[in-house]
Design a protein around this motif. Structure first.
Motif, PDB file in Angstrom:
ATOM      1  N   LEU A   1       0.830  -1.202   0.000  1.00  0.00           N
ATOM      2  CA  LEU A   1       0.000   0.000   0.000  1.00  0.00           C
ATOM      3  C   LEU A   1       0.866   1.254   0.000  1.00  0.00           C
ATOM      4  O   LEU A   1       0.639   2.174  -0.793  1.00  0.00           O
ATOM      5  CB  LEU A   1      -0.946  -0.006   1.205  1.00  0.00           C
ATOM      6  N   ARG A   2       1.845   1.309   0.867  1.00  0.00           N
ATOM      7  CA  ARG A   2       2.736   2.481   0.926  1.00  0.00           C
ATOM      8  C   ARG A   2       3.462   2.695  -0.402  1.00  0.00           C
ATOM      9  O   ARG A   2       3.577   3.819  -0.894  1.00  0.00           O
ATOM     10  CB  ARG A   2       3.752   2.311   2.045  1.00  0.00           C
ATOM     11  N   ASP A   3       3.956   1.617  -0.980  1.00  0.00           N
ATOM     12  CA  ASP A   3       4.671   1.726  -2.254  1.00  0.00           C
ATOM     13  C   ASP A   3       3.748   2.171  -3.380  1.00  0.00           C
ATOM     14  O   ASP A   3       4.130   3.003  -4.212  1.00  0.00           O
ATOM     15  CB  ASP A   3       5.334   0.396  -2.613  1.00  0.00           C
ATOM     16  N   LEU A   4       2.534   1.635  -3.401  1.00  0.00           N
ATOM     17  CA  LEU A   4       1.583   2.015  -4.437  1.00  0.00           C
ATOM     18  C   LEU A   4       1.168   3.474  -4.284  1.00  0.00           C
ATOM     19  O   LEU A   4       1.059   4.210  -5.278  1.00  0.00           O
ATOM     20  CB  LEU A   4       0.355   1.096  -4.407  1.00  0.00           C
TER      21      LEU A   4
ATOM     22  N   ASN B   1       1.428   9.113  -6.101  1.00  0.00           N
ATOM     23  CA  ASN B   1       1.865  10.487  -5.829  1.00  0.00           C
ATOM     24  C   ASN B   1       2.883  10.975  -6.863  1.00  0.00           C
ATOM     25  O   ASN B   1       2.827  12.127  -7.290  1.00  0.00           O
ATOM     26  CB  ASN B   1       2.461  10.594  -4.423  1.00  0.00           C
ATOM     27  N   ALA B   2       3.789  10.103  -7.273  1.00  0.00           N
ATOM     28  CA  ALA B   2       4.801  10.483  -8.272  1.00  0.00           C
ATOM     29  C   ALA B   2       4.156  10.808  -9.606  1.00  0.00           C
ATOM     30  O   ALA B   2       4.532  11.786 -10.262  1.00  0.00           O
ATOM     31  CB  ALA B   2       5.823   9.359  -8.433  1.00  0.00           C
ATOM     32  N   ILE B   3       3.163  10.035  -9.999  1.00  0.00           N
ATOM     33  CA  ILE B   3       2.488  10.300 -11.269  1.00  0.00           C
ATOM     34  C   ILE B   3       1.644  11.564 -11.167  1.00  0.00           C
ATOM     35  O   ILE B   3       1.667  12.427 -12.062  1.00  0.00           O
ATOM     36  CB  ILE B   3       1.637   9.085 -11.688  1.00  0.00           C
ATOM     37  N   GLU B   4       0.899  11.714 -10.062  1.00  0.00           N
ATOM     38  CA  GLU B   4       0.044  12.896  -9.888  1.00  0.00           C
ATOM     39  C   GLU B   4       0.854  14.185  -9.828  1.00  0.00           C
ATOM     40  O   GLU B   4       0.404  15.230 -10.310  1.00  0.00           O
ATOM     41  CB  GLU B   4      -0.796  12.762  -8.611  1.00  0.00           C
ATOM     42  N   SER B   5       2.038  14.127  -9.251  1.00  0.00           N
ATOM     43  CA  SER B   5       2.862  15.331  -9.120  1.00  0.00           C
ATOM     44  C   SER B   5       3.580  15.700 -10.415  1.00  0.00           C
ATOM     45  O   SER B   5       4.230  16.739 -10.482  1.00  0.00           O
ATOM     46  CB  SER B   5       3.893  15.147  -8.007  1.00  0.00           C
ATOM     47  N   GLY B   6       3.491  14.837 -11.416  1.00  0.00           N
ATOM     48  CA  GLY B   6       4.145  15.110 -12.686  1.00  0.00           C
ATOM     49  C   GLY B   6       5.575  14.609 -12.752  1.00  0.00           C
ATOM     50  O   GLY B   6       6.284  14.862 -13.722  1.00  0.00           O
ATOM     51  N   GLU B   7       5.998  13.906 -11.701  1.00  0.00           N
ATOM     52  CA  GLU B   7       7.354  13.364 -11.686  1.00  0.00           C
ATOM     53  C   GLU B   7       7.569  12.409 -12.865  1.00  0.00           C
ATOM     54  O   GLU B   7       8.657  12.335 -13.432  1.00  0.00           O
ATOM     55  CB  GLU B   7       7.593  12.633 -10.364  1.00  0.00           C
ATOM     56  N   TYR B   8       6.521  11.693 -13.210  1.00  0.00           N
ATOM     57  CA  TYR B   8       6.549  10.795 -14.368  1.00  0.00           C
ATOM     58  C   TYR B   8       5.475  11.241 -15.333  1.00  0.00           C
ATOM     59  O   TYR B   8       4.342  11.468 -14.964  1.00  0.00           O
ATOM     60  CB  TYR B   8       6.288   9.340 -13.963  1.00  0.00           C
ATOM     61  N   ASN B   9       5.856  11.377 -16.566  1.00  0.00           N
ATOM     62  CA  ASN B   9       4.906  11.672 -17.627  1.00  0.00           C
ATOM     63  C   ASN B   9       5.348  10.895 -18.854  1.00  0.00           C
ATOM     64  O   ASN B   9       6.184  10.003 -18.759  1.00  0.00           O
ATOM     65  CB  ASN B   9       4.828  13.183 -17.883  1.00  0.00           C
ATOM     66  N   GLU B  10       4.793  11.231 -19.991  1.00  0.00           N
ATOM     67  CA  GLU B  10       5.107  10.485 -21.210  1.00  0.00           C
ATOM     68  C   GLU B  10       6.604  10.467 -21.515  1.00  0.00           C
ATOM     69  O   GLU B  10       7.127   9.518 -22.072  1.00  0.00           O
ATOM     70  CB  GLU B  10       4.351  11.078 -22.409  1.00  0.00           C
TER      71      GLU B  10
ATOM     72  N   VAL C   1       5.595  -0.185 -14.970  1.00  0.00           N
ATOM     73  CA  VAL C   1       4.335   0.545 -14.777  1.00  0.00           C
ATOM     74  C   VAL C   1       3.210  -0.115 -15.567  1.00  0.00           C
ATOM     75  O   VAL C   1       2.066  -0.176 -15.106  1.00  0.00           O
ATOM     76  CB  VAL C   1       4.491   2.050 -15.094  1.00  0.00           C
ATOM     77  N   GLN C   2       3.514  -0.663 -16.723  1.00  0.00           N
ATOM     78  CA  GLN C   2       2.503  -1.377 -17.501  1.00  0.00           C
ATOM     79  C   GLN C   2       2.070  -2.652 -16.773  1.00  0.00           C
ATOM     80  O   GLN C   2       0.880  -2.950 -16.696  1.00  0.00           O
ATOM     81  CB  GLN C   2       3.039  -1.707 -18.894  1.00  0.00           C
ATOM     82  N   GLU C   3       3.017  -3.387 -16.222  1.00  0.00           N
ATOM     83  CA  GLU C   3       2.694  -4.605 -15.478  1.00  0.00           C
ATOM     84  C   GLU C   3       1.952  -4.278 -14.185  1.00  0.00           C
ATOM     85  O   GLU C   3       1.045  -5.008 -13.775  1.00  0.00           O
ATOM     86  CB  GLU C   3       3.967  -5.397 -15.175  1.00  0.00           C
ATOM     87  N   LEU C   4       2.326  -3.174 -13.549  1.00  0.00           N
ATOM     88  CA  LEU C   4       1.640  -2.754 -12.330  1.00  0.00           C
ATOM     89  C   LEU C   4       0.187  -2.422 -12.617  1.00  0.00           C
ATOM     90  O   LEU C   4      -0.714  -2.800 -11.855  1.00  0.00           O
ATOM     91  CB  LEU C   4       2.354  -1.550 -11.709  1.00  0.00           C
ATOM     92  N   LEU C   5      -0.066  -1.737 -13.710  1.00  0.00           N
ATOM     93  CA  LEU C   5      -1.441  -1.412 -14.095  1.00  0.00           C
ATOM     94  C   LEU C   5      -2.252  -2.686 -14.305  1.00  0.00           C
ATOM     95  O   LEU C   5      -3.387  -2.802 -13.822  1.00  0.00           O
ATOM     96  CB  LEU C   5      -1.450  -0.545 -15.356  1.00  0.00           C
ATOM     97  N   GLU C   6      -1.686  -3.656 -14.987  1.00  0.00           N
ATOM     98  CA  GLU C   6      -2.377  -4.924 -15.213  1.00  0.00           C
ATOM     99  C   GLU C   6      -2.629  -5.654 -13.890  1.00  0.00           C
ATOM    100  O   GLU C   6      -3.707  -6.202 -13.662  1.00  0.00           O
ATOM    101  CB  GLU C   6      -1.589  -5.817 -16.168  1.00  0.00           C
ATOM    102  N   THR C   7      -1.660  -5.633 -13.004  1.00  0.00           N
ATOM    103  CA  THR C   7      -1.826  -6.280 -11.702  1.00  0.00           C
ATOM    104  C   THR C   7      -2.904  -5.580 -10.887  1.00  0.00           C
ATOM    105  O   THR C   7      -3.700  -6.246 -10.200  1.00  0.00           O
ATOM    106  CB  THR C   7      -0.485  -6.305 -10.946  1.00  0.00           C
TER     107      THR C   7
END
Length: 64
Positions: free
Chosen positions: A10-13, A18-27, A38-44
Motif C-alpha cells: 500500500l505504501r509503495d503504491l 503520488n509520483a504520477i500525480e505530481s508530474g514526476e513521471y509523464n510520457e 508501470v505497464q505490469e503494475l497497471l495490469e496487476t
C-alpha cells in the motif's frame, strides 16, 4: 514478509500514485524497465480489482 505484505505494498503504491500525480513521471519521464514495470503494475491492479468480491468477503468475515 507475508505478515506485512499488504501494508508495505500500500505504501509503495501510494508513492507511485503520488509520483504520477505530481508530474514526476509523464510520457517523457519514464523509460525502459520502469515503463515495463508501470505497464505490469497497471495490469496487476486490474487483476486485484477483479478480486473485489473476494476481498469484500474477507473483510466482512473479519468485521463480525
Amino acid at each position: 514478509m507475508s505478515y506485512c505484505r499488504f501494508e508495505n505494498t500500500l505504501r509503495d503504491l501510494q508513492d507511485c500514485v503520488n509520483a504520477i500525480e505530481s508530474g514526476e513521471y509523464n510520457e517523457e519521464g519514464i523509460h525502459g524497465y520502469e515503463l515495463d514495470a508501470v505497464q505490469e503494475l497497471l495490469e496487476t491492479c486490474r487483476e486485484f480489482l477483479d478480486l473485489e468480491n473476494t476481498i469484500d468477503n474477507i473483510i466482512e468475515f473479519h468485521e463480525d
